[in-house]
Design a protein around this motif. Sequence first.
Motif: not given
Ligand code: SAM
Length: 209
Positions: A5-6, A21, A47-48, A53-54, A70-71, A74, A93-94, A115
Amino acid sequence: MASVSGTAGYDAHAATLVTAYESITFEDVHRDVIHLFPAAPSRVLDVGAGTGRDAAALARRGHHVVAVEPTPGLRSAGERLHAALPITWIDDHLPDLAVLRQQPERFDLVLLTAVWMHLDAAERATAMAALADLLAEAGQIVMTLRHGPVPEGRRMFDVSADETGALAKPHGLIAHHSGARRDTLGRDDVRWSVLALRRATVPAPVPHG
Ligand SMILES: C[S@@+](CC[C@H](N)C(=O)[O-])C[C@H]1O[C@@H](n2cnc3c(N)ncnc32)[C@H](O)[C@@H]1O
């Protein structure tokens, strides 16, 4: 396996997203709250983490960093790009972070950058409990929330900082920073909220240089 999810829209565009990114800096993304991050080597959870990068910037600053992503496209890019740094990558994942929570480690800084707004209301409630569980006693959760049009193919909700602060309260967490900023990637129609949470029972972190 069912997709997480997400994460809709991320893996298919991973190659383009990696470039985007990694084109911005940790210092720019977190400029509003970087003075609140721990200066001494600490346990950090991203998380995510996307491409890391960070996570990489924080590992370079001497922190012990766990990156949850989770992706697959990435996560594998992040592992490859930042292979020289001691980042622990986890496929989890969350909202539950079930893999991570099987481990005893708790964190001084938990980052959720762009995220949280991928989760629906029920998932956010579950996820806040998971984050509170993963937070060390004097730790902080720092998150950014995206506002603006939803990119095609993505799953995203308009989540406010106020709502998130209210969700955190029953877990003994309060906001010690809540602000707004423009988009680091320069998109005029995208804005961000920046929120930092800590336990109500411990003093606010002392800002540093
Ligand atoms: C906009 S990207 C941001 C990535 C990174 N934090 C950055 O600032 O560059 C959103 C990230 O959230 C992750 N994401 C989406 N749903 C998630 C979930 N349920 N649990 C953890 N990560 C999730 C995606 O895979 C993606 O890597």
